[in-house]
Design a protein around this motif. Structure first.
Motif, PDB file in Angstrom:
ATOM      1  N   ASP B 136      12.093  37.555 -37.380  1.00 46.97           N
ATOM      2  CA  ASP B 136      12.556  36.087 -37.497  1.00 46.97           C
ATOM      3  C   ASP B 136      13.956  36.185 -37.385  1.00 46.97           C
ATOM      4  O   ASP B 136      14.729  36.323 -38.597  1.00 46.97           O
ATOM      5  N   ARG B 147      16.221  29.022 -34.399  1.00 49.04           N
ATOM      6  CA  ARG B 147      15.571  29.762 -35.030  1.00 49.04           C
ATOM      7  C   ARG B 147      14.516  30.602 -34.008  1.00 49.04           C
ATOM      8  O   ARG B 147      13.745  29.818 -33.482  1.00 49.04           O
ATOM      9  N   GLN B 149      11.488  33.057 -33.573  1.00 49.35           N
ATOM     10  CA  GLN B 149      10.325  33.876 -34.568  1.00 49.35           C
ATOM     11  C   GLN B 149       9.457  34.421 -33.649  1.00 49.35           C
ATOM     12  O   GLN B 149       8.703  33.942 -32.770  1.00 49.35           O
ATOM     13  N   ASP B 151       5.996  37.068 -33.700  1.00 49.39           N
ATOM     14  CA  ASP B 151       4.953  37.404 -34.244  1.00 49.39           C
ATOM     15  C   ASP B 151       4.036  38.008 -33.362  1.00 49.39           C
ATOM     16  O   ASP B 151       3.132  37.064 -32.699  1.00 49.39           O
ATOM     17  N   PRO B 176      15.465  33.454 -42.399  1.00 49.19           N
ATOM     18  CA  PRO B 176      15.325  34.483 -41.479  1.00 49.19           C
ATOM     19  C   PRO B 176      15.646  35.793 -41.773  1.00 49.19           C
ATOM     20  O   PRO B 176      16.560  36.004 -42.674  1.00 49.19           O
TER      21      PRO B 176
END
Lengths: 232, 232
Positions: B136, B147, B149, B151, B176
């Motif tokens: 993050d 931002r 992210q 995953d 983050p």
DNA sequence: CCGGATCCGAATCGATACTG
DNA sequence: CAGTATCGATTCGGATCCGG
């Protein structure tokens, strides 16, 4: 020269500054088929003004997309650099995308050998072809004639005539399994809107010689599914 | 209107007639991030004349690429249709292709939130990301803050500020793992020309807070290999 | 402020003619 | 064959203006 800049530091922006000008992408499309002379390009792009063609070729050379290669036996050709050839997935994806929006041809519209060659490449489904036997077609649309050879996941398209096979071209040996002629309505076969049988009924397709059942295999091999544009 | 026609019956030609005009592809690029108002688009494309923006939006609507959607709480947004969203692989492939030719930024060049968002998408390597732990990031370039992210094979980019998160945006919760700032030289990290450590030495990257070792993971996750443009 | 429309000079494009 | 030159027709860019 900075007048054409979009003023952004971004890959997409850089790309469209290189090949976003009018006609540039179509020049690349034709060069993806193979090296071409100035005159070949002019014939393949009947509506391009000659000053624009020469300007674009200059810009594409500066951009590292195209190379000018003198030929041994007089004359010269333009060919894509390695970098230019990397545009192939872009052109194929664009072709698939545009295909879905194609209506019927305008009266002024022509079909060129290079555009049809690339159209077959955009529609070619390697996954489908691998599970099908090899096939060797001869396709006529308007006044272009192509030899279309499918073998496993491989596709080879050769331009027959007119005119004589261009630079580097080599006419395949042997007879095709199927020779057929099509009108612009072949688009509806590629999209699955029409089965080959229906296409023959509507005079969109006509078998000249060979095994007519191969049309089914052709339709399975060359297909653009509406809604699926994913690039190769 | 037929004056803009290239006079060919071909998918590629149809596509560039739809989105080949100046600025059109960049409008699509920004709309791929999310729906945008007229004013958002104008800000994201600082050099576009307003008459061109409105003309393009009209053309893209006629072409079925863009839809005009009135908003409940006053105002309206433009958004891509399903058909327009199918341009994503084209834009990503173009972005990867153009990336390789990007030099250093011109003094006039800006980095916008939407262009950086799409740049991250073009550089994202899902295969690499799946074999790496989730991460993050908060990334600052010039005055845009994102931002980012990651995953598994998933990537989510959110625009922080300025200004307030746009229509439909939702600021992620939590902190983050790493906050870092970069200059335009981050391009050389993405291309592998510079390791993160070297980039810090050259002041291309600066860690603001968090786990600096995550920069390595970032560089592995976002990478454009020169010579590999293949689309998603 | 949002969402454009209008006006006008500058640059580009298109069509044709012409040349080494 | 491989382009230049020329010139009118379009389009683009920059600025301003306007109704909500």
């Amino acid at each position: 020269m900075a007048s054409r800049s979009y003023g952004q530091y971004c890959g997409v922006t850089t790309a469209v500054e290189l090949i976003g000008e009018r006609w540039a992408m179509l020049i690349v499309r034709d060069l993806l088929v193979g090296p071409r002379r100035y005159t070949d390009l002019k014939q393949g792009l009947p509506k391009i003004p000659t000053n624009i063609l020469s300007t674009r070729l200059k810009e594409l050379q500066e951009g590292g997309v195209v190379r000018r290669v003198p030929l041994m036996n007089c004359g010269l050709v333009y060919e894509l650099t390695d970098y230019g050839r990397q545009l192939e997935p872009v052109v194929l994806a664009l072709g698939r995308w545009g295909f879905q929006q194609m209506g019927d041809p305008q009266p002024e519209d022509v079909v060129t050998a290079d555009s049809l060659t690339m159209a077959l490449r955009t529609a070619f489904r390697a996954e489908a072809a691998t599970s099908l036997p090899a096939a060797d077609y001869e396709l006529h649309v308007a006044d272009v004639a192509l030899r279309v050879q499918v073998d496993g996941a491989g596709l080879r398209v050769t331009q027959l005539a007119p005119p004589a096979p261009p630079v580097g071209g080599r006419v395949p040996d042997g007879e095709p399994d199927l020779v057929f002629a099509a009108g612009p309505g072949i688009r509806r076969v590629i999209s699955g809107e029409l089965t080959p049988a229906q296409a023959i009924d509507e005079d969109v397709l006509a078998v000249v010689s060979g095994d007519a059942t191969l049309l089914e295999r052709f339709a399975q091999t060359f297909h653009i599914d509406p809604g699926v544009v994913l690039a190769a």
